[in-house]
Design a protein around this motif. Sequence first.
Motif, PDB file in Angstrom:
ATOM      1  N   ARG A 101     -33.229  14.267  22.388  1.00  0.00           N
ATOM      2  CA  ARG A 101     -33.527  12.854  22.176  1.00  0.00           C
ATOM      3  C   ARG A 101     -32.658  12.356  21.039  1.00  0.00           C
ATOM      4  O   ARG A 101     -32.577  13.029  20.002  1.00  0.00           O
ATOM      5  CB  ARG A 101     -35.005  12.647  21.784  1.00  0.00           C
ATOM      6  CG  ARG A 101     -35.905  12.745  22.966  1.00  0.00           C
ATOM      7  CD  ARG A 101     -37.167  11.912  22.808  1.00  0.00           C
ATOM      8  NE  ARG A 101     -38.130  12.421  23.771  1.00  0.00           N
ATOM      9  CZ  ARG A 101     -39.401  12.130  23.786  1.00  0.00           C
ATOM     10  NH1 ARG A 101     -39.909  11.329  22.863  1.00  0.00           N
ATOM     11  NH2 ARG A 101     -40.192  12.622  24.707  1.00  0.00           N
ATOM     12  N   ASN A 102     -32.080  11.207  21.211  1.00  0.00           N
ATOM     13  CA  ASN A 102     -31.216  10.615  20.188  1.00  0.00           C
ATOM     14  C   ASN A 102     -30.166  11.613  19.683  1.00  0.00           C
ATOM     15  O   ASN A 102     -29.931  11.727  18.490  1.00  0.00           O
ATOM     16  CB  ASN A 102     -32.026  10.115  18.988  1.00  0.00           C
ATOM     17  CG  ASN A 102     -33.105   9.146  19.407  1.00  0.00           C
ATOM     18  OD1 ASN A 102     -32.982   8.482  20.441  1.00  0.00           O
ATOM     19  ND2 ASN A 102     -34.166   9.059  18.627  1.00  0.00           N
ATOM     20  N   GLY A 103     -29.628  12.384  20.621  1.00  0.00           N
ATOM     21  CA  GLY A 103     -28.546  13.286  20.267  1.00  0.00           C
ATOM     22  C   GLY A 103     -28.973  14.524  19.494  1.00  0.00           C
ATOM     23  O   GLY A 103     -28.124  15.243  18.969  1.00  0.00           O
TER      24      GLY A 103
END
Length: 357
Positions: free
Chosen positions: A150-152
Amino acid sequence: MSKILVLPGDGIGQEIIAQTLKVIDYLNANHALNMTLVHGLVGGTAYDKTGSPLPQSTIDAAHQCDSILLGAVGGYQWETLKRDLRPERGLLSLRSEMDLFANLRPAILYPQLAKASTLKAEIVSGLDLIIVRELVSGIYFGQPRGIEMRNGQRYGFNSATYFESEIERIGHSAFQIAQKRNKRVCSVDKANVLEVCELWREVMVKIAKNYPDVELTHMYVDNAAMQLVKAPKQFDVIVTSNLFGDVLSDCAAMLTGSIGMLPSASVNQDGFGMYEPIHGSAPDIAGQNLANPLATILSLAMMLKYSLNQADFAEKITVAINDVLDQGYRTQDIASDDNKIVGTKEMGDLVVEALKN
Ligand code: IPM
Ligand code: MG
């Protein structure tokens, strides 16, 4: 006649179950215990032989037996397996498959072992409490769960969930146990932070109305951990969720001197139960004749009392163990200076000898 599924599992599980089988053999041969044994695989040992920590044959056997006697699961060599294949998954699936929602973990201090506790004798002497842990729900089983991107970056998550009915049934178990003891239930939660615990507390208050003879109190889990080591004798029955029960029961066990002394029962609505020592597979001492078999032998006693209606045999086993302790024999985990230290096998033999009295 009763039919028992024996699952030694991993690590010291093999040795401690072997001692318990000596007790069963003796009582079968000499006192008409009438117990038939079915042998099965669980945990890492099951994975090595079948590719699964809980083979279908074990599940089928469980459904055909009256109770399960389990040793322990887990070991370093299986820690890198995929989560679903790890030994612990076998144990958790078995709990879930048989709906063993009520986990009873008594912490009783044997007077002979007062010196073995790390706490002062006056704090623990006479200790007799029981933790009633919810075992098939909560954060152990809640969905969603996982590790994903998530989110990198990697994101890990679990869900602490309870249906009202799941809280109700564990509540009833706790109150009914309290009625046979000192009539006090302490419900442990974290209702000041977690919604799931707010519901837990509300449901406990509701259930309590059915048991006017039992006093209900509430405690936050952080405080409960502190109170357990500060003044453990204030507790009679502690009822709590799966994760809090896991943590608090190890803490309570240590009050009694050694985790090697404590049995446990996990039962479902029909009284079917799985009986196992509280301690784990202790791979560091496995195969060295060092493990304490008494928690497993006491688990057999619990099975006879709670699931098989043979309380007289349970009493006989408990008396024999007390007798062995009175004679000063100890495995290394519970020994102090003036004791005679014996190994796993010798302790099993001593219990059988004491049964002859
Ligand atoms: C226990 C154990 C298990 C648990 C492990 C082995 C999965 O710690 O029975 O307390 O966390 O329930
Ligand atoms: Mg645990």
